[in-house]
Design an enzyme around this catalytic site. Structure first.
Site, mmCIF file in Angstrom:
data_model
loop_
_atom_site.group_PDB
_atom_site.id
_atom_site.type_symbol
_atom_site.label_atom_id
_atom_site.label_comp_id
_atom_site.label_asym_id
_atom_site.label_seq_id
_atom_site.Cartn_x
_atom_site.Cartn_y
_atom_site.Cartn_z
ATOM 1 N N SER A 141 2.559 -5.715 -5.409
ATOM 2 C CA SER A 141 1.736 -6.690 -6.133
ATOM 3 C C SER A 141 2.357 -7.038 -7.479
ATOM 4 C CB SER A 141 0.299 -6.191 -6.288
ATOM 5 O OG SER A 141 0.290 -4.901 -6.799
ATOM 6 N N ASP A 166 4.895 -0.882 -13.788
ATOM 7 C CA ASP A 166 5.371 -1.544 -12.566
ATOM 8 C C ASP A 166 5.983 -2.908 -12.885
ATOM 9 O OD1 ASP A 166 4.066 0.632 -11.617
ATOM 10 O OD2 ASP A 166 2.429 -0.466 -10.657
ATOM 11 N N GLY A 226 0.811 -1.223 0.000
ATOM 12 C CA GLY A 226 0.000 0.000 0.000
ATOM 13 C C GLY A 226 0.836 1.260 0.000
HETATM 14 C C1 GLA Z 1 0.135 2.544 -10.798
HETATM 15 C C2 GLA Z 1 -0.049 1.645 -12.016
HETATM 16 C C3 GLA Z 1 0.952 1.991 -13.125
HETATM 17 C C4 GLA Z 1 0.939 3.488 -13.427
HETATM 18 C C5 GLA Z 1 1.005 4.318 -12.139
HETATM 19 C C6 GLA Z 1 0.816 5.782 -12.394
HETATM 20 O O1 GLA Z 1 1.381 2.295 -10.212
HETATM 21 O O2 GLA Z 1 0.107 0.300 -11.663
HETATM 22 O O3 GLA Z 1 0.685 1.239 -14.280
HETATM 23 O O4 GLA Z 1 -0.170 3.838 -14.195
HETATM 24 O O5 GLA Z 1 0.052 3.900 -11.184
HETATM 25 O O6 GLA Z 1 1.855 6.273 -13.148
#
Ligand code: GLA
Length: 394
Positions: free
Chosen positions: A127, A171, A121
């Site tokens: 994740s 990510d 979080g």
């Molecule tokens: C989260 C999402 C990413 C991206 C960011 C904002 O981390 O998982 O794919 O969109 O927000 O940049």
């Protein structure tokens, strides 16, 4: 979080098999926020916080999962993969489902135990790290030879289709493709990427964790995505070649979006500016101009706060508290928003001092005690070789 050597021991005690152990890191993002799902650019890096996952076949059709840090287990069979009523198994099951949907033969049972030190979080993508660890571990265990991009894409698809968060690729890509002392400049239009050296000897990446995660985070995320798509629809009626905000300009937004929907205009205007800002920020990096780079981070925060409206008062406060501090070159909220961490570029020898000062001021104003992390840039998803002591030590 347990050490990798202990993870192996625990796995053998629990499942009586010698496991393969993999590691997949969390990430930071220097600049380029909410641009990935708009075919824009992002500038993340993998960090020295990881998920460690142990896996072995079990000669049955059972899939047995054990979340060590939660002391919680889940069991199913390979032919009955479906969403659970608790969240953590879904990150693993979602990946199994994606592999099966893509005709990778996952038809024998296996056991998984995992642990990690990526705070949950906090916007550091724990994740995504778990998804990528699972995809890479299964690819290795079943000798599927899945390439790195597909590991990231399958993991993203698991998050989109199984978990239900319509995230972009940043990510998962950062977790898999991370490289020590480098940022990953990823072009989400075609997944081409380039490693940009990040010299951390004078500058540290300081993460200040608000300790809040407001509940609207995932619904607001999906809503922002739809607003961006709406902006593209309004423009593409006049410019059919504009299929994403990557190809849109501020002039187009002013002409075709603003008169129709002021909110959609503000969202899209932020994204178009942020994609351009990232390109300029990369020029700053080439010149080692961290001061200019840091200024752009403050600009990004302002855009996320006022135009994209994904910040919150706690994040704004943390940015406010470092503004004007001579040792802080730049700061902004990071990731999806509505809580999690701010990312700060800080003079290396002052990082601890700044963190403690800000934490004290934050506590005074909110009553909340916050953790902070000084992130080192790490390499991406890998097999853990227990004969080398560098991983698994915390
Ligand atoms: C989260 C999402 C990413 C991206 C960011 C904002 O981390 O998982 O794919 O969109 O927000 O940049």
């Amino acid at each position: 979080m347990i050490k990798a050597a202990n993870l192996k021991k625990l796995f053998i005690e629990k499942f009586s098999q010698n496991p393969l152990i993999v590691r997949s890191p969390g990430r930071v993002n220097l600049i380029g926020e909410h641009t990935d799902y708009n075919e824009g650019l992002v500038l993340p890096a993998a960090i020295n916080k990881n998920v460690y996952l142990a896996i072995a076949k079990n000669n049955t059709d059972k899939v047995r999962l054990y979340a060590i840090d939660l002391s919680d287990s889940f069991e199913t069979t390979v032919d009955a993969i479906k969403k659970t009523d608790k969240l953590w198994p879904d990150y693993i099951l979602g990946v199994i489902e994606q592999l099966q949907l893509n005709n990778y033969a996952i038809n024998e049972g296996f056991d998984i135990a995992f642990s990690g030190d990526i705070p949950q979080g906090a916007g550091l993508s724990s994740s995504a790290a778990l998804e990528c660890a699972t995809a890479f571990a299964l690819s290795t265990l079943f000798e599927l030879h899945i390439n790195k991009l597909d590991i990231a894409l399958l993991s993203q698809a698991a998050e989109n289709q199984f978990v239900g968060v319509n995230c972009g690729l940043m990510d998962q890509f950062a977790s898999v493709f991370g490289k020590e002392q480098h940022l990953v400049k990823l072009d989400c239009a075609d997944y081409s990427y380039e490693y940009i050296p990040f010299k951390t000897s004078d500058i540290k990446i300081l993460l200040l964790d608000t300790q809040v995660k407001h509940s609207l985070a995932s619904s607001a995320y999906n809503e922002r995505r739809e607003q961006c798509e709406e902006g593209v629809r309004l423009i593409s009626r006049h410019h059919p070649s504009v299929t994403s905000l990557r190809h849109a300009t501020e002039e187009m937004l002013l002409k075709y979006v603003k008169p129709v929907d002021e909110i959609v205009y503000r969202r899209c205007s932020y994204v178009v500016a942020e994609i351009a800002r990232l390109q300029l920020a990369c020029e700053d990096l080439k010149k080692d101009d961290f001061k200019a780079f840091g200024q752009r981070m403050f600009e990004t925060h302002e855009g996320l706060e006022k135009q994209y409206e994904v910040s919150c008062k706690e994040l704004d406060l943390l940015v406010q508290l470092v503004k004007g501090n001579q040792y802080v070159l730049g700061a902004r909220m990071m990731g999806g928003g509505f809580g999690g961490c701010t990312i700060n570029l800080v003079k290396a020898d002052k990082a601890e001092e700044v963190a403690q000062q800000v934490a004290a001021a934050y506590k005074e104003q909110t009553g909340i005690e916050i953790p902070y992390y000084i992130a080192e840039i790490n390499s991406g998803t890998s097999i853990v070789d227990l004969t080398q002591a560098s991983y698994g030590q915390v």
